[in-house]
Design a protein around this motif. Sequence first.
Motif, short mmCIF file in Angstrom:
data_model
loop_
_atom_site.label_atom_id
_atom_site.label_comp_id
_atom_site.label_asym_id
_atom_site.label_seq_id
_atom_site.Cartn_x
_atom_site.Cartn_y
_atom_site.Cartn_z
N THR A 26 2.06 54.28 -107.81
CA THR A 26 3.30 53.87 -107.14
C THR A 26 4.03 52.83 -107.98
O THR A 26 3.49 52.30 -108.95
N GLY A 27 5.25 52.54 -107.58
CA GLY A 27 6.00 51.46 -108.21
C GLY A 27 6.68 51.84 -109.51
O GLY A 27 6.92 50.98 -110.36
N GLY A 28 7.01 53.11 -109.68
CA GLY A 28 7.76 53.53 -110.86
C GLY A 28 6.97 53.51 -112.15
O GLY A 28 7.53 53.20 -113.21
N VAL A 29 5.69 53.84 -112.10
CA VAL A 29 4.88 53.92 -113.32
C VAL A 29 5.34 55.12 -114.14
O VAL A 29 5.37 56.24 -113.65
N SER A 30 5.68 54.90 -115.40
CA SER A 30 6.18 55.99 -116.24
C SER A 30 5.03 56.79 -116.84
O SER A 30 3.92 56.27 -117.01
N PRO A 31 5.27 58.07 -117.18
CA PRO A 31 4.22 58.85 -117.84
C PRO A 31 3.82 58.27 -119.18
O PRO A 31 2.68 58.44 -119.61
N LEU A 32 4.75 57.59 -119.87
CA LEU A 32 4.39 56.94 -121.13
C LEU A 32 3.34 55.86 -120.89
O LEU A 32 2.40 55.70 -121.68
N ILE A 34 1.16 55.74 -118.44
CA ILE A 34 -0.11 56.37 -118.09
C ILE A 34 -0.82 56.88 -119.35
O ILE A 34 -2.01 56.61 -119.57
N GLY A 35 -0.09 57.64 -120.17
CA GLY A 35 -0.70 58.19 -121.37
C GLY A 35 -1.17 57.12 -122.33
O GLY A 35 -2.29 57.20 -122.87
N ALA A 36 -0.33 56.10 -122.56
CA ALA A 36 -0.69 55.05 -123.51
C ALA A 36 -1.87 54.23 -123.01
O ALA A 36 -2.79 53.90 -123.78
N THR A 37 -1.89 53.90 -121.73
CA THR A 37 -2.96 53.06 -121.19
C THR A 37 -4.29 53.79 -121.17
O THR A 37 -5.32 53.23 -121.58
N THR A 80 3.06 63.05 -124.46
CA THR A 80 3.78 64.28 -124.08
C THR A 80 3.08 65.01 -122.94
O THR A 80 3.75 65.65 -122.11
N PHE A 81 1.76 64.90 -122.85
CA PHE A 81 1.01 65.59 -121.79
C PHE A 81 1.39 65.06 -120.41
O PHE A 81 1.72 65.83 -119.50
N TYR A 82 1.35 63.75 -120.24
CA TYR A 82 1.70 63.17 -118.95
C TYR A 82 3.19 63.35 -118.64
O TYR A 82 3.57 63.53 -117.48
N ALA A 83 4.03 63.30 -119.66
CA ALA A 83 5.46 63.53 -119.45
C ALA A 83 5.70 64.98 -119.02
O ALA A 83 6.56 65.25 -118.16
N ALA A 84 4.95 65.92 -119.61
CA ALA A 84 5.09 67.33 -119.23
C ALA A 84 4.72 67.54 -117.77
O ALA A 84 5.40 68.26 -117.03
N MET A 85 3.64 66.90 -117.32
CA MET A 85 3.24 67.05 -115.92
C MET A 85 4.25 66.38 -114.99
O MET A 85 4.48 66.85 -113.87
N ASP A 86 4.86 65.30 -115.43
CA ASP A 86 5.85 64.60 -114.61
C ASP A 86 7.09 65.46 -114.41
O ASP A 86 7.68 65.48 -113.31
N LEU A 87 7.51 66.18 -115.45
CA LEU A 87 8.76 66.95 -115.39
C LEU A 87 8.56 68.40 -114.93
O LEU A 87 9.42 68.94 -114.23
N ALA A 88 7.46 69.03 -115.35
CA ALA A 88 7.24 70.44 -115.03
C ALA A 88 6.25 70.64 -113.90
O ALA A 88 6.09 71.76 -113.42
N GLY A 89 5.60 69.58 -113.47
CA GLY A 89 4.59 69.70 -112.43
C GLY A 89 3.19 69.70 -113.04
O GLY A 89 3.00 70.02 -114.21
N VAL A 90 2.22 69.33 -112.21
CA VAL A 90 0.83 69.23 -112.68
C VAL A 90 0.33 70.58 -113.16
O VAL A 90 -0.29 70.69 -114.22
N ALA A 91 0.57 71.63 -112.39
CA ALA A 91 0.06 72.95 -112.75
C ALA A 91 0.66 73.45 -114.06
O ALA A 91 -0.06 73.81 -115.00
N PRO A 196 -1.53 52.10 -132.22
CA PRO A 196 -0.10 52.19 -131.88
C PRO A 196 0.15 52.39 -130.39
O PRO A 196 1.15 51.90 -129.84
N LEU A 197 -0.79 53.08 -129.71
CA LEU A 197 -0.60 53.30 -128.28
C LEU A 197 -0.73 52.00 -127.48
O LEU A 197 -0.14 51.87 -126.40
N SER A 198 -1.48 51.04 -128.02
CA SER A 198 -1.59 49.76 -127.32
C SER A 198 -0.24 49.04 -127.28
O SER A 198 0.05 48.30 -126.33
N VAL A 199 0.60 49.26 -128.29
CA VAL A 199 1.94 48.67 -128.28
C VAL A 199 2.77 49.27 -127.15
O VAL A 199 3.45 48.56 -126.40
N VAL A 200 2.70 50.61 -127.03
CA VAL A 200 3.40 51.28 -125.93
C VAL A 200 2.87 50.78 -124.59
O VAL A 200 3.64 50.56 -123.64
N MET A 201 1.56 50.61 -124.51
CA MET A 201 0.96 50.13 -123.26
C MET A 201 1.49 48.75 -122.89
O MET A 201 1.85 48.50 -121.72
#
Length: 296
Positions: A26-32, A34-37, A80-91, A196-201
């Motif tokens: 909740t609270g507007g967590v972005s897929p970026l 989630i993936g980075a963390t 990209t994986f979490y962003a894909a599920m956010d936009l196209a759905g989990v399935a 590099p992902l820690s920077v995004v996180m």
Amino acid sequence: MAAAIGALVLASVLWGTTGTSATFLTGGVSPLAIGATTMTLGGALLFATSARSSLAVVRDRSHRGWLLAAAAGMVVYPLTFYAAMDLAGVAMGNVVSLGSGPLFAALLEWRVDRQRLTLRWMLSTAVALVGVALLVGGGHGAGSVVDPATVPLGVLLGLAAGAGYALFTYSAGVIVRAGHGGRATMGAAFGLAAVPLSVVMLVTAAPLVATVANAGIAVYLAVGPMFLAYVLFARSLRELRSSTVTVVTLLEPLVATLLAVAVVGERLEAAGWMGLALILVGVTVLSTARHPRQMA
């Protein structure tokens, strides 16, 4: 072998829970975020638990280029994986991301190893692409929680995730065949990707620690589908053929789809179910094919 298959089945089930688990944030967590963390924390754990052997992989200059390529694939994949599920759905996000991976891997083998693209590969790829087209054209039905307008971009990001995962898998395979252990190779690649992902996180993850519930979900995603699942995956690689591994891991999109429908509230039209089935059929046929001979 039974223990190895059991480990791989458990890993696939853990991977299949990622999308549904992320929907409870909740609270507007972005897929970026989630993936980075999840990759940063999970990658750090993988590296820490095999630090000595992973450092040996990092210090091996003869395959450093392949290690950097594997790490690059693991930077692209979670974002990209979490962003894909956010936009196209989990399935859809799961099936497109995972279903396209073996296709991109075959293209890498064709380009780098000069292995022929067989008729079987071409037919299975055509079947999978028809499945993708059906998903984009008419996947989600009335009452679904997914906005149909965002599906095409989500599918494109799913293809990018598949390409990133294929790059990781192929590059890591080169390092393992050179004599390094599977867990050491994953620890090295995931550890490098975590930098590099820690920077995004740090930039995006504030909402993840805003509530105890969000933090708990993030810890589960890092420890379960990331750390534990990849430890189990490495365990299975020692005893199973790659074709067997690829087919068994198709349980992941199956689990993800069932959870998306039963828990998240996604609804697929007949065309969407047909598209999912065609992608899984195409990937299964491709995965069970024998390796083609190299071109002269």
